[in-house]
Design an enzyme around this catalytic site. Sequence first.
Site, PDB file in Angstrom:
ATOM      1  N   ASN A 291      36.180  15.842  57.831  1.00  0.00           N
ATOM      2  CA  ASN A 291      36.308  14.837  58.889  1.00  0.00           C
ATOM      3  C   ASN A 291      36.760  13.470  58.414  1.00  0.00           C
ATOM      4  OD1 ASN A 291      33.798  14.534  57.631  1.00  0.00           O
ATOM      5  ND2 ASN A 291      32.892  13.574  59.421  1.00  0.00           N
TER       6      ASN A 291
ATOM      7  N   GLU B 174      24.601  14.691  51.717  1.00  0.00           N
ATOM      8  CA  GLU B 174      24.621  14.039  53.029  1.00  0.00           C
ATOM      9  C   GLU B 174      24.905  15.112  54.056  1.00  0.00           C
ATOM     10  OE1 GLU B 174      23.796  11.327  54.348  1.00  0.00           O
ATOM     11  OE2 GLU B 174      23.217  10.538  52.400  1.00  0.00           O
TER      12      GLU B 174
ATOM     13  N   CYS C 190      29.427  12.486  61.068  1.00  0.00           N
ATOM     14  CA  CYS C 190      27.985  12.723  60.983  1.00  0.00           C
ATOM     15  C   CYS C 190      27.223  11.547  61.585  1.00  0.00           C
ATOM     16  CB  CYS C 190      27.558  13.005  59.555  1.00  0.00           C
ATOM     17  SG  CYS C 190      27.910  11.679  58.441  1.00  0.00           S
TER      18      CYS C 190
HETATM   19  C1  UN1 Z   1      31.454   6.311  59.285  1.00  0.00           C
HETATM   20  O1  UN1 Z   1      30.477   6.302  60.052  1.00  0.00           O
HETATM   21  O2  UN1 Z   1      32.448   5.595  59.460  1.00  0.00           O
HETATM   22  O3  UN1 Z   1      30.633  12.650  57.338  1.00  0.00           O
HETATM   23  C2  UN1 Z   1      31.457   7.166  58.108  1.00  0.00           C
HETATM   24  C3  UN1 Z   1      30.474  11.598  57.956  1.00  0.00           C
HETATM   25  C4  UN1 Z   1      29.819  10.455  57.233  1.00  0.00           C
HETATM   26  C5  UN1 Z   1      30.704   9.278  57.129  1.00  0.00           C
HETATM   27  C6  UN1 Z   1      30.646   8.403  58.309  1.00  0.00           C
HETATM   28  N1  UN1 Z   1      29.414  10.872  55.917  1.00  0.00           N
HETATM   29  O4  UN1 Z   1      30.846  11.507  59.112  1.00  0.00           O
END
Ligand code: UN1
Length: 478
Positions: A151, A248, A282
Amino acid sequence: MSVAVRSLIGGAWVTGCEGTLTDTNPARPDEVVATGGRAGASEMATGVRVARIATSGWARLPMSARGAFLTRAAEIIESNAEGWGEELTREEGKTLAEGIGEVRRAAQILRYYGNAADRESGTVYSSPRSGEQILVTRKPLGVVGVVTPFNFPIAIPAWKIAPALVYGNTVVWKPAAAVPLLAFRLAQALTEAGLPDGVLNMILADSAAGEALVDHPDLDAVTFTGSTGVGRKIAGSAAARGVPVQAEMGGKNAAIVLADADLELAVEQVMLGAFRSTGQKCTATSRLVLHESIAEEFLARLTVEVKELRVGDPLDPDVTTGPVVSASAQKSIVNGIDRAVGGGARVVATAEAPESGHYVQPTVLELPASTELWFEELFGPVLAVQRAATTADAFRLANEGEFGLSAALFTQDLTNALAGIDDLDVGILHVNSESAGADPHVPFGGAKKSGYGPKEQGDAAREFFTHTTTVYLRGGRA
Ligand code: UN1
């Protein structure tokens, strides 16, 4: 228009022999964006071996010299932002503005870590013994395995790889199979910047080969962003081998709109949080908790905005919402919506979406209590709503479930904001702004089951990518 992509192993561009890789455009699935060869477990093992060989030379360079490769790569990325942003949009499906913005963000991240040496400082403790000082030095871990999601095809790799490298580690990176082109571009930028052979190895492969990487006995650390199931498996395998791991994982992030919120601001920010990047973050807003006194008005305003979303080819500048990444993602998101509706959810608002391409209609659903959709991450443009009778009830609803990545709290009342800071169990809290977004100099990561191991970015990244040696330092005999 299709680009030939290759893996980077030991400074050589190689074509994996485990079959072909075909990268397609989720807006036009017949359009091939990139092709190449898929690598397998043996290439992963080669990557780890050459990364190991590269460690000592790389770790011995001054930190500022290591950082200079990153700042040079940042310039290369910046100068290609428009072209690579368009490629990002074609392979991932976020809008062109977001695609270009993400490429620029990757450059910003590389620049931030490229300058880390200017901020690096150590610690000296007083000693209880005369003629002695106690100091703490930082050292790299060694070879780091990096596994990244689809993503953010360039920004998330940048925020893992840049700190890993600047703190003196070497890297074997397996990007998500859906986005090989931007992985190839990042590896190209670092190679053109002169990064020594073997310091970064980027291996295009499927998830089975990814498992071979994260299970490899000669890795010194693993960093992962992606689904909860995979993250837990990786964390388990790394813990069993005694190596540090950072995972994460999921989120089910709530926007909480209290009775005293600025509704116009809240509607605008909830729209951005829920539907930018087609909800595939996320940190996206996938839950909305409304104080009952403003719920009707808020939903009426939100409905107007949802109907104005323009879903379609993300290269079209008028489009606000692109497709989701794949046919299987589309299917599982639509199934999730159907299950919720079958379980009694009320459809509050939807936007039209094209028939062909991996599109999902942006959807707002009001749920009965304890519906599965309140707890399950769909990773798409779907916003689940519940109402709360009190502020405390709103925080309780937002805290439900196993995740605790981010939240957005909308209130104009300082007491409520302070209560939210205390009571919302999340790793990232936005007060009066959307739930997504992350600056490179501050910690990023979740509470509860959203994250495992140390957080990312800023000082947290240094914490993860180095270990310390405490030195009791004396001269000779006085
Ligand atoms: C964001 O909120 O701009 O995988 C980054 C994801 C997160 C990164 C979000 N680790 O969406």
